[in-house]
Design an enzyme around this catalytic site. Structure first.
Site, short mmCIF file in Angstrom:
data_model
loop_
_atom_site.label_atom_id
_atom_site.label_comp_id
_atom_site.label_asym_id
_atom_site.label_seq_id
_atom_site.Cartn_x
_atom_site.Cartn_y
_atom_site.Cartn_z
N GLU A 180 0.89 -1.17 0.00
CA GLU A 180 0.00 0.00 0.00
C GLU A 180 0.91 1.20 0.00
OE1 GLU A 180 -1.31 3.29 1.12
OE2 GLU A 180 -1.80 2.40 3.05
N CYS A 182 -2.20 8.79 3.25
CA CYS A 182 -2.16 8.33 1.86
C CYS A 182 -3.52 8.50 1.19
CB CYS A 182 -1.74 6.87 1.79
SG CYS A 182 -0.05 6.59 2.34
#
Length: 470
Positions: free
Chosen positions: A231, A265
């Site tokens: 990720e 993020c």
């Protein structure tokens, strides 16, 4: 980066740590391998009791742990407490649902000439988790809770600026009842990752972090033929169409951009607004961003604390200054405040062009890029015109547009009329340079399992498997 706690609110060095030696790392891997032999033979009920005990500890120690995270990386104390509570909820979710999510799946035995045929999910073994500092508890827990409940064991290489949070996690699961060695923190620098990943006792790896770090781990794991989940970064679009509730969109946009001091993020970063509502949205958004209180992260009235590192603030400043130098306009913010600490104000930048760094780069701070578009097609082209594909937002009350956004946005998740976030019940991850694989939900707990086919025949001399090649 040295392994140390430095308070980003004042730059004060609080504590330093010597990295573990290669011999100590090797011993930790050995403990993990021993723990796996014990843990994978325990029942879901046993692991569930221990996982619920971990949730109890988190809630009982919530304030102490939240303060520790605030001191180490600058998130507001209010948001840190919420992070602890979210982690406890994830523990309880997997404690209650792991057995169901990993239950044997029956196949069509008759179609494959068997008396029984099914799929079984079984743990792989020790998994290396390379984790970042921005959600120092949650990003670890969304790996650890499903992995441990599946019967895997974890080796945590946490970010070097949150060593005390790492050490808390090192003890948490042992205190909750899991076997010694089932989850360990490796207090090491990034240079030690390869030693761990090439060790044959380590079966897989997961990383949340930068694109550069992801490429490095994926390269090593590929050479070793080991499963990875990555990720990585995101440059999430937040699209506002004419039918949207503009005031509500601006309110959510402010939170979406500045959550965790803008260091997420999945924070919305590129605000793509249809020209019919652009001026109204820009005014409402800039007013809300400018009104946020920047200051002491321990103060309950603070909305935005400091950035986690001095270099992080330098990076954000340089990106904004580059845009302004090349002709962008500031609607608010853009100037670092006086005084100690690595603070940067909520900032809105518009009139961006492809020559500016902000056009393609992820800005990891409370800075929003504002873009005007004339059509749905232009909005989609701009939203997808990035190497990243983690999360995305779209604001429209038109049902047809909602379906089109769900289809056309090239991202791991699409949130319509709401803020991108993560839930234990839903899969989380990205596409393109934002990574691959999924965390959370059934998808996340199965990532580090062997999906094993089991075929059972009658055992007679007639028919059955083996009569045909692959």
């Amino acid at each position: 980066m040295s392994i140390a706690t430095i308070n980003p609110a004042n730059g004060q060095l609080l504590k330093t740590y010597d990295p573990m030696s290669p011999e100590q790392v090797d011993a930790a891997i050995g403990r993990a391998a021993d723990a796996f032999r014990t843990l994978h033979s325990t029942t879901f009920a046993e692991r569930g009791r221990w996982m619920n005990a971990a949730a109890d500890l988190l809630l009982r120690e919530c304030d102490e742990l939240a303060q520790l995270m605030t001191v180490e990386m600058g998130k507001t104390f209010v948001s840190a407490r919420a992070e602890v509570a979210k982690c406890a909820s994830a523990c309880r979710f997997y404690a209650s649902n792991a057995e169901r999510l990993l239950a044997d799946e029956p196949g069509d035995a008759k179609a494959v000439g068997a008396t029984r045929a099914f799929t079984r999910y079984q743990p792989l073994g020790p998994v290396l988790a390379v984790m970042p500092w921005n959600f120092p508890l949650w990003q670890v827990m969304r790996f650890a809770a499903p992995a441990l409940m599946a019967g895997n064991v974890g080796l945590l290489k946490h970010a070097s600026n949150v060593p005390q949070t790492a050490l808390y996690l090192d003890e948490l699961f042992r205190r909750a009842g899991f076997p010694v060695g089932a989850f360990q923190a490796l207090i090491v620098g990034y240079e030690a990752v390869e030693q761990v990943l090439v060790d044959p006792r380590v079966r897989a790896a997961t990383l949340t972090g930068s694109e550069r770090a992801g490429r490095s781990v994926a390269r090593i794991a590929g050479q070793e033929i080991k499963k990875t989940v990555l990720e990585l970064g995101g440059s999430d679009p937040f699209v506002v169409m004419p039918s949207a509730d503009v005031e509500r969109a601006a309110e959510v946009a402010t939170t979406a951009r500045c959550q965790n001091n803008g260091q997420s993020c999945i924070a919305a970063k590129r605000f793509i607004v249809h020209t019919d509502v652009f001026d109204a949205f820009a005014e409402a958004f800039a007013l809300r961003m400018d009104a946020l209180q920047v200051g002491d992260p321990m103060d309950p009235s603070t909305d935005v604390g400091p950035l986690a590192t001095e270099q992080g603030r330098i990076d954000v400043e340089e990106q904004v200054d580059d845009a302004v130098r090349l002709g962008a306009r500031l609607l608010c913010g853009g100037q670092r405040p006086e005084g100690d600490g690595w603070f940067y104000p909520p900032t809105v930048v518009t009139d961006l062009t492809p020559s500016m760094r902000m056009w393609t780069e992820e800005v990891f701070g409370p800075v929003a890029g504002l873009f005007r578009v004339d059509s749905y097609e232009e909005a989609i082209e701009l939203a997808n015109g990035t190497n990243f594909g983690l999360g995305s937002n779209a604001w429209t009350r038109d049902p047809d547009e909602q379906e089109r956004f769900a289809r056309d946005l090239d991202a791991g998740s699409v949130f319509i009329n709401g803020m991108t976030t993560s839930f234990p019940e839903l899969p989380f991850g990205g596409v393109k340079n934002s990574g691959y694989g999924r965390e959370l939900s059934a998808h996340g707990i199965r990532e580090f399992c062997n999906t094993k086919t089991v075929w059972v025949g009658e055992g007679t001399a007639t028919g059955g498997a083996g009569s045909h090649s692959e």
